[in-house]
Design a protein around this motif. Sequence first.
Motif, PDB file in Angstrom:
ATOM      1  N   ILE A 149       4.899  24.850  -0.941  1.00 35.77           N
ATOM      2  CA  ILE A 149       4.757  23.423  -0.646  1.00 35.77           C
ATOM      3  C   ILE A 149       5.524  23.079   0.625  1.00 35.77           C
ATOM      4  O   ILE A 149       4.993  22.403   1.516  1.00 35.77           O
ATOM      5  N   LYS A 150       6.758  23.554   0.715  1.00 40.42           N
ATOM      6  CA  LYS A 150       7.575  23.269   1.895  1.00 40.42           C
ATOM      7  C   LYS A 150       6.899  23.803   3.165  1.00 40.42           C
ATOM      8  O   LYS A 150       6.806  23.094   4.171  1.00 40.42           O
ATOM      9  N   LYS A 151       6.407  25.024   3.104  1.00 46.28           N
ATOM     10  CA  LYS A 151       5.727  25.625   4.253  1.00 46.28           C
ATOM     11  C   LYS A 151       4.475  24.831   4.627  1.00 46.28           C
ATOM     12  O   LYS A 151       4.233  24.529   5.797  1.00 46.28           O
ATOM     13  N   PHE A 152       3.678  24.487   3.621  1.00 51.31           N
ATOM     14  CA  PHE A 152       2.454  23.714   3.828  1.00 51.31           C
ATOM     15  C   PHE A 152       2.757  22.399   4.537  1.00 51.31           C
ATOM     16  O   PHE A 152       2.136  22.056   5.538  1.00 51.31           O
ATOM     17  N   LEU A 153       3.714  21.640   4.000  1.00 49.24           N
ATOM     18  CA  LEU A 153       4.041  20.327   4.558  1.00 49.24           C
ATOM     19  C   LEU A 153       4.667  20.436   5.947  1.00 49.24           C
ATOM     20  O   LEU A 153       4.404  19.597   6.810  1.00 49.24           O
ATOM     21  N   THR A 154       5.457  21.472   6.173  1.00 48.52           N
ATOM     22  CA  THR A 154       6.057  21.685   7.498  1.00 48.52           C
ATOM     23  C   THR A 154       4.968  22.013   8.518  1.00 48.52           C
ATOM     24  O   THR A 154       4.933  21.427   9.608  1.00 48.52           O
ATOM     25  N   GLU A 155       4.075  22.927   8.163  1.00 50.70           N
ATOM     26  CA  GLU A 155       2.997  23.301   9.078  1.00 50.70           C
ATOM     27  C   GLU A 155       2.053  22.131   9.352  1.00 50.70           C
ATOM     28  O   GLU A 155       1.528  22.002  10.457  1.00 50.70           O
ATOM     29  N   LYS A 186       2.994  19.099   9.407  1.00 50.73           N
ATOM     30  CA  LYS A 186       3.838  18.060  10.021  1.00 50.73           C
ATOM     31  C   LYS A 186       3.827  16.758   9.218  1.00 50.73           C
ATOM     32  O   LYS A 186       3.773  15.662   9.764  1.00 50.73           O
ATOM     33  N   VAL A 187       3.891  16.895   7.895  1.00 49.15           N
ATOM     34  CA  VAL A 187       3.931  15.745   6.996  1.00 49.15           C
ATOM     35  C   VAL A 187       5.371  15.269   6.882  1.00 49.15           C
ATOM     36  O   VAL A 187       6.251  16.037   6.495  1.00 49.15           O
ATOM     37  N   GLU A 188       5.588  14.002   7.220  1.00 47.23           N
ATOM     38  CA  GLU A 188       6.942  13.439   7.220  1.00 47.23           C
ATOM     39  C   GLU A 188       7.066  12.150   6.424  1.00 47.23           C
ATOM     40  O   GLU A 188       8.172  11.681   6.186  1.00 47.23           O
ATOM     41  N   ASN A 189       5.945  11.558   6.029  1.00 48.72           N
ATOM     42  CA  ASN A 189       5.981  10.225   5.430  1.00 48.72           C
ATOM     43  C   ASN A 189       5.557  10.178   3.966  1.00 48.72           C
ATOM     44  O   ASN A 189       5.465   9.099   3.398  1.00 48.72           O
ATOM     45  N   LEU A 190       5.289  11.335   3.369  1.00 45.29           N
ATOM     46  CA  LEU A 190       4.840  11.375   1.981  1.00 45.29           C
ATOM     47  C   LEU A 190       5.860  12.093   1.120  1.00 45.29           C
ATOM     48  O   LEU A 190       6.326  13.175   1.486  1.00 45.29           O
ATOM     49  N   PRO A 191       6.196  11.518  -0.032  1.00 43.22           N
ATOM     50  CA  PRO A 191       7.099  12.236  -0.935  1.00 43.22           C
ATOM     51  C   PRO A 191       6.376  13.422  -1.566  1.00 43.22           C
ATOM     52  O   PRO A 191       5.148  13.448  -1.651  1.00 43.22           O
ATOM     53  N   VAL A 192       7.135  14.411  -1.996  1.00 48.97           N
ATOM     54  CA  VAL A 192       6.564  15.567  -2.688  1.00 48.97           C
ATOM     55  C   VAL A 192       6.465  15.201  -4.173  1.00 48.97           C
ATOM     56  O   VAL A 192       7.471  14.925  -4.821  1.00 48.97           O
ATOM     57  N   LEU A 193       5.238  15.204  -4.685  1.00 51.58           N
ATOM     58  CA  LEU A 193       4.983  14.897  -6.084  1.00 51.58           C
ATOM     59  C   LEU A 193       4.155  16.024  -6.674  1.00 51.58           C
ATOM     60  O   LEU A 193       3.316  16.618  -5.983  1.00 51.58           O
ATOM     61  N   LEU A 194       4.391  16.330  -7.952  1.00 47.20           N
ATOM     62  CA  LEU A 194       3.829  17.526  -8.565  1.00 47.20           C
ATOM     63  C   LEU A 194       3.147  17.239  -9.901  1.00 47.20           C
ATOM     64  O   LEU A 194       3.650  16.458 -10.703  1.00 47.20           O
ATOM     65  N   PHE A 220       0.824  -1.200   0.000  1.00 42.21           N
ATOM     66  CA  PHE A 220       0.000   0.000   0.000  1.00 42.21           C
ATOM     67  C   PHE A 220       0.861   1.255   0.000  1.00 42.21           C
ATOM     68  O   PHE A 220       1.898   1.304   0.657  1.00 42.21           O
ATOM     69  N   GLN A 221       0.379   2.285  -0.727  1.00 41.67           N
ATOM     70  CA  GLN A 221       1.098   3.556  -0.796  1.00 41.67           C
ATOM     71  C   GLN A 221       0.097   4.707  -0.911  1.00 41.67           C
ATOM     72  O   GLN A 221      -0.817   4.647  -1.737  1.00 41.67           O
ATOM     73  N   VAL A 222       0.284   5.736  -0.092  1.00 44.11           N
ATOM     74  CA  VAL A 222      -0.425   6.992  -0.301  1.00 44.11           C
ATOM     75  C   VAL A 222       0.413   7.801  -1.286  1.00 44.11           C
ATOM     76  O   VAL A 222       1.611   7.987  -1.085  1.00 44.11           O
ATOM     77  N   VAL A 223      -0.219   8.247  -2.358  1.00 44.41           N
ATOM     78  CA  VAL A 223       0.444   9.069  -3.368  1.00 44.41           C
ATOM     79  C   VAL A 223      -0.285  10.409  -3.381  1.00 44.41           C
ATOM     80  O   VAL A 223      -1.403  10.508  -3.880  1.00 44.41           O
ATOM     81  N   ALA A 224       0.336  11.405  -2.775  1.00 44.90           N
ATOM     82  CA  ALA A 224      -0.258  12.742  -2.700  1.00 44.90           C
ATOM     83  C   ALA A 224       0.431  13.635  -3.724  1.00 44.90           C
ATOM     84  O   ALA A 224       1.649  13.786  -3.701  1.00 44.90           O
ATOM     85  N   ILE A 225      -0.358  14.201  -4.630  1.00 45.53           N
ATOM     86  CA  ILE A 225       0.188  15.005  -5.718  1.00 45.53           C
ATOM     87  C   ILE A 225      -0.347  16.436  -5.619  1.00 45.53           C
ATOM     88  O   ILE A 225      -1.559  16.653  -5.638  1.00 45.53           O
ATOM     89  N   ALA A 226       0.571  17.388  -5.530  1.00 50.55           N
ATOM     90  CA  ALA A 226       0.207  18.801  -5.552  1.00 50.55           C
ATOM     91  C   ALA A 226      -0.117  19.173  -6.995  1.00 50.55           C
ATOM     92  O   ALA A 226       0.752  19.134  -7.856  1.00 50.55           O
ATOM     93  N   ALA A 227      -1.380  19.499  -7.249  1.00 51.54           N
ATOM     94  CA  ALA A 227      -1.830  19.784  -8.609  1.00 51.54           C
ATOM     95  C   ALA A 227      -1.989  21.289  -8.807  1.00 51.54           C
ATOM     96  O   ALA A 227      -2.485  21.993  -7.930  1.00 51.54           O
ATOM     97  N   GLY A 228      -1.555  21.768  -9.956  1.00 54.12           N
ATOM     98  CA  GLY A 228      -1.674  23.182 -10.268  1.00 54.12           C
ATOM     99  C   GLY A 228      -0.463  23.966  -9.801  1.00 54.12           C
ATOM    100  O   GLY A 228       0.598  23.405  -9.521  1.00 54.12           O
ATOM    101  N   HIS A 229      -0.628  25.274  -9.722  1.00 54.95           N
ATOM    102  CA  HIS A 229       0.470  26.166  -9.353  1.00 54.95           C
ATOM    103  C   HIS A 229       0.689  26.126  -7.844  1.00 54.95           C
ATOM    104  O   HIS A 229      -0.112  26.663  -7.080  1.00 54.95           O
TER     105      HIS A 229
END
Length: 180
Positions: A112-118, A120-128, A97-106
């Motif tokens: 993105i870094k600020k969003f994920l830090t606030e 507290k996301v630590e286990n998902l890769p950044v995908l665009l 199993f894998q959660v695949v979270a994709i930031a869509a659009g601009h």
Amino acid sequence: MRSLVLYTALLIGANPAFGGEIDWQAAHDGGLAKLAQTDATPVPETTFTDPDGGTHSLKDYRGKVVLLNFWATWCAPCREEMPSLDALQAELGGEDFQVVAIAAGHNPPPAIKKFLTEAKVENLPVLLDPRQTLAREMGVMGMPVTVLIDRDGNEIARLIGGADWSSDAAKALIKQATAP
């Protein structure tokens, strides 16, 4: 004794958690009321990227159950939902199993870094998906949208809007979807 063995076999065979079938009603009753089962439909093989310029596609995840989430830094429900997606990945993510979270659009990298830090996301890769190519091909009109994809690369359910993906109902759903 033979009756006990037969009864146990029938019980196990009828239990969706053991048969690889999903109890959609239990998911709805457990808090995923907006989850809609869909006809098994192959997902596109459109590529998306990571911040380093690497390319990926959903075919990279064949053989795994995938919870695909489209999100954006400006999306308030995404901000609420992201920690639960991260927790689900931390608890159940792995070989099956894998959660695949994709930031869509601009979504600028600093945002993105600020969003994920606030969040507290630590286990998902950044995908665009900056041009929303995959999102559009999958009929995503707003965010967040989460799509459940089976091991064969078929969409089997969709949830429009936010959800608590770390809930017992969500974990049961994923365990049922990954059952042999």
